[in-house]
Design an enzyme around this catalytic site. Structure first.
Site, short mmCIF file in Angstrom:
data_model
loop_
_atom_site.label_atom_id
_atom_site.label_comp_id
_atom_site.label_asym_id
_atom_site.label_seq_id
_atom_site.Cartn_x
_atom_site.Cartn_y
_atom_site.Cartn_z
N CYS A 46 1.08 -1.18 -0.33
CA CYS A 46 -0.17 0.00 0.40
C CYS A 46 0.82 1.30 0.25
O CYS A 46 0.69 2.02 -0.49
CB CYS A 46 -1.13 -0.04 1.08
SG CYS A 46 -1.96 -1.57 1.43
C1 BEZ Z 1 0.81 -4.80 1.53
O1 BEZ Z 1 -0.23 -3.46 1.66
O2 BEZ Z 1 2.06 -4.79 1.76
C2 BEZ Z 1 -0.16 -6.01 2.32
C3 BEZ Z 1 -1.33 -5.40 3.15
C4 BEZ Z 1 -1.85 -6.59 3.29
C5 BEZ Z 1 -1.80 -7.84 3.10
C6 BEZ Z 1 -1.04 -8.06 2.16
C7 BEZ Z 1 0.29 -7.49 1.84
#
Ligand code: BEZ
Length: 212
Positions: A46
């Site tokens: 994210c």
């Molecule tokens: C991420 O944004 O890195 C992420 C969020 C939830 C699960 C896996 C990755």
């Protein structure tokens, strides 16, 4: 919670965001919108997505598209996270992120898919037209960061096909040949498209991008 499908009116809402309380429709005004969800604050994928979105803001603005992101954490958390995004992605997050702690907007847009995860949102993307209708829905798993070049490409296609009787072929990008809408007979197409019509098959007619 209703299923949202292409052509439906995008549900309006008022929500707390990193830029204060905003009404979605007021924020979009008469332009295009992109609403995209993130599983949670302080997550690595994210962080890269929001940094990328910030860097693409100028390209979205050229196309009259406003961005609004969503994450199920609170506004204070967003504020701290935005500092990290700005620092690590070398940018400035310059669009609102909904603080959807009560899951109101996530539920409205069906962004939580319980068989994937009970609480985190998946990576949903909704593109909304000036008529407030949903033009595109994409759903990615949490583990896959989105391709923002693809979002720009889709917007170029949506905006082109909204104004011209054409469709865009596989992997099309702005400036490349487009497909004449199947509903137009070739004779008529030759009158409409002054740059010429190439009939590959009676059902597959190509013409130069009318806006290029
Ligand atoms: C991420 O944004 O890195 C992420 C969020 C939830 C699960 C896996 C990755």
């Amino acid at each position: 919670m209703a299923t949202i499908r292409l052509g439906d009116i995008a549900p309006d809402f008022t929500a707390e965001t990193s830029q204060g309380t905003l009404n979605f429709y007021d924020y979009l005004e008469d332009g295009w919108g992109i609403l995209f969800s993130h599983p949670a604050d302080f997550t690595p994928v994210c962080t890269t997505e929001l940094g990328t979105a910030a860097k693409f803001k100028g390209e979205f603005e050229k196309r009259n598209v406003k961005m609004m992101a969503l994450s199920v954490d609170g506004a204070a958390s967003h504020e701290e996270w935005i500092k990290d995004i700005n620092e690590t992605q070398n940018t400035v997050v310059n669009f609102p992120i909904i603080a959807d702690e009560d899951r109101k907007v996530s539920d409205l847009y069906d962004m939580i898919h319980p068989n994937a995860d009970d609480t985190l949102t998946v990576r949903s993307v909704f593109i909304i037209g000036p008529d407030k209708k949903v033009k595109l829905i994409l759903t990615y798993p949490a583990s896959t960061g989105r391709n923002f070049y693809e979002l720009l490409r889709v917007i170029d296609s949506l905006q082109l096909t909204a104004h011209h009787k054409v469709a865009t072929p596989a992997n099309w990008e702005h400036g490349e040949k487009v497909v004449v809408s199947p509903s137009i007979p070739t004779d008529e197409a030759k009158n409409i498209f002054s740059k010429g019509v190439e009939e590959v098959k009676p059902y597959l007619r190509l013409t130069p991008d009318p806006t290029a």
